[in-house]
Write a protein that holds these residues in place. Structure first.
Motif, PDB file in Angstrom:
ATOM      1  N   ALA A 243       0.172  -3.065 -11.364  1.00 56.02           N
ATOM      2  CA  ALA A 243       0.001  -3.306 -10.840  1.00 56.02           C
ATOM      3  C   ALA A 243       0.451  -2.893  -8.612  1.00 56.02           C
ATOM      4  O   ALA A 243      -0.707  -2.516  -7.742  1.00 56.02           O
ATOM      5  CB  ALA A 243      -0.450  -4.824 -10.062  1.00 56.02           C
ATOM      6  N   LEU A 244       1.636  -2.995  -9.007  1.00 56.96           N
ATOM      7  CA  LEU A 244       2.197  -2.239  -7.032  1.00 56.96           C
ATOM      8  C   LEU A 244       2.617  -1.074  -6.762  1.00 56.96           C
ATOM      9  O   LEU A 244       2.164  -0.589  -5.892  1.00 56.96           O
ATOM     10  CB  LEU A 244       3.850  -3.739  -7.426  1.00 56.96           C
ATOM     11  CG  LEU A 244       4.300  -4.379  -7.090  1.00 56.96           C
ATOM     12  CD1 LEU A 244       5.497  -5.545  -7.586  1.00 56.96           C
ATOM     13  CD2 LEU A 244       3.498  -5.079  -5.624  1.00 56.96           C
ATOM     14  N   LYS A 245       2.268  -0.745  -8.372  1.00 60.40           N
ATOM     15  CA  LYS A 245       2.109   0.918  -7.762  1.00 60.40           C
ATOM     16  C   LYS A 245       1.029   1.285  -7.592  1.00 60.40           C
ATOM     17  O   LYS A 245       0.657   2.738  -7.136  1.00 60.40           O
ATOM     18  CB  LYS A 245       2.738   1.898  -8.938  1.00 60.40           C
ATOM     19  CG  LYS A 245       3.968   2.179  -9.121  1.00 60.40           C
ATOM     20  CD  LYS A 245       4.753   2.238 -10.180  1.00 60.40           C
ATOM     21  CE  LYS A 245       6.477   2.759  -9.813  1.00 60.40           C
ATOM     22  NZ  LYS A 245       7.132   4.004 -11.268  1.00 60.40           N
ATOM     23  N   SER A 246      -0.174   0.544  -8.637  1.00 62.38           N
ATOM     24  CA  SER A 246      -1.352   0.853  -8.430  1.00 62.38           C
ATOM     25  C   SER A 246      -1.805   0.821  -6.631  1.00 62.38           C
ATOM     26  O   SER A 246      -2.945   1.577  -6.165  1.00 62.38           O
ATOM     27  CB  SER A 246      -2.664   0.123  -9.172  1.00 62.38           C
ATOM     28  OG  SER A 246      -2.229   0.950 -10.758  1.00 62.38           O
ATOM     29  N   ALA A 247      -0.995   0.111  -5.652  1.00 57.00           N
ATOM     30  CA  ALA A 247      -1.365  -0.455  -4.385  1.00 57.00           C
ATOM     31  C   ALA A 247      -0.790   0.880  -3.463  1.00 57.00           C
ATOM     32  O   ALA A 247      -0.696   0.394  -2.400  1.00 57.00           O
ATOM     33  CB  ALA A 247      -0.995  -2.093  -4.570  1.00 57.00           C
ATOM     34  N   GLY A 248       0.415   1.101  -3.899  1.00 57.75           N
ATOM     35  CA  GLY A 248       1.393   2.181  -3.088  1.00 57.75           C
ATOM     36  C   GLY A 248       2.345   2.513  -3.764  1.00 57.75           C
ATOM     37  O   GLY A 248       3.319   3.544  -2.868  1.00 57.75           O
TER      38      GLY A 248
END
Length: 268
Positions: A243-248
């Protein structure tokens, strides 16, 4: 968790320093015991550079099972060969987690300590564990720049209301302080709880945790340190990292107090 959104920065720093000084004064004035062996600790203020952190005796802090064990740098499993680098499972299927920092194994005394915090509602035991985890995080951080943010694995509002506190957040506060930060609670939220992870197998955990987290406000390219109490299959931290990587986020590092090694495989 309380947010002092209306407090000015100077007053906020003063309040935090006052609370810290009061805690140190109480430790100095009142008899304390080690959180692991419950033996009395010597009076006085510890030396932060050499002594074990407040709440621990030197023997327990230095002899936790797996404290110095070689591990896969990605998933934190005990190393199964002398070849440095990621384990075969992490090389074959790299997870969203880039690195895992582990304090020690999920065995005595850590297992009893964590269970007392989570299920015995003994939240006062969490700060000493968090201070020891903070030392592991500082030693295990091997990038030239500190993390841009430290977050605790969140709970749903319903689960948080039932327990009364998030044990991961209690651990994350000392870890964040070690890097001059405060936990960035707004970056990630748990939007779906599902069944307790302890009641599920590895594949069931991965399915139950799919899309369980939502991240927002992450600076693109940021390094984020994610703190939790126990890592078993890694499914929870894997879902949070995704989720954190999907957010940037460019890099997500897990930091856990205890790792439960599966009997045969290095699972993420």
């Amino acid at each position: 968790m309380r947010f002092n959104l209306g407090m000015n920065p100077v007053a906020d720093r003063l309040a935090r320093h006052t609370a810290s000084a009061a805690a140190l004064l109480l430790d100095w004035l009142l008899p304390t015991v080690c959180v692991a062996c419950e033996r009395p600790l010597p009076a006085g203020l510890p030396n932060p550079d050499h002594d074990p952190p407040r709440g621990w005796c030197a023997a327990c802090a230095g002899s936790l099972p797996g404290l110095s064990s070689p591990r896969c740098p990605v998933c934190g499993e005990p190393a199964r060969s002398l070849v440095p680098g990621p384990c075969p499972a992490c090389r074959a299927r790299p997870p969203a987690i880039d690195r895992t920092i582990v304090l020690a194994d999920y065995a005595r005394p850590l297992d009893h300590l964590i269970q007392a915090i989570k299920f015995g509602r003994q939240s006062a035991l969490a700060p000493p564990l968090g201070r020891l985890l903070a030392r592991a995080a500082a030693r295990g951080w091997d990038w030239p720049m500190p993390p841009d943010a430290v977050v605790a694995v969140p709970m749903t509002p319903a689960r948080l209301a039932g327990r009364g506190f998030n044990q991961a957040l209690l651990l994350a506060r000392p870890v964040a302080a070690a890097f001059g930060l405060r936990p960035a609670g707004a970056l990630i939220a748990r939007v779906r709880q599902g069944a307790p992870a302890s009641s599920l197998g590895a594949s069931q955990r991965r399915g139950a945790l799919a899309h369980a987290f939502a991240a927002d406000g992450v600076t693109r390219g940021a390094s984020v340190l994610v703190v939790d109490d126990v890592m078993t299959t890694g499914a929870t931290l894997q879902a949070a990292a995704a989720a954190l990587k999907s957010a940037g986020a460019a890099r997500v590092i897990a930091c856990v107090a205890a790792r439960t090694p599966p009997p045969d495989t290095c699972s993420t």
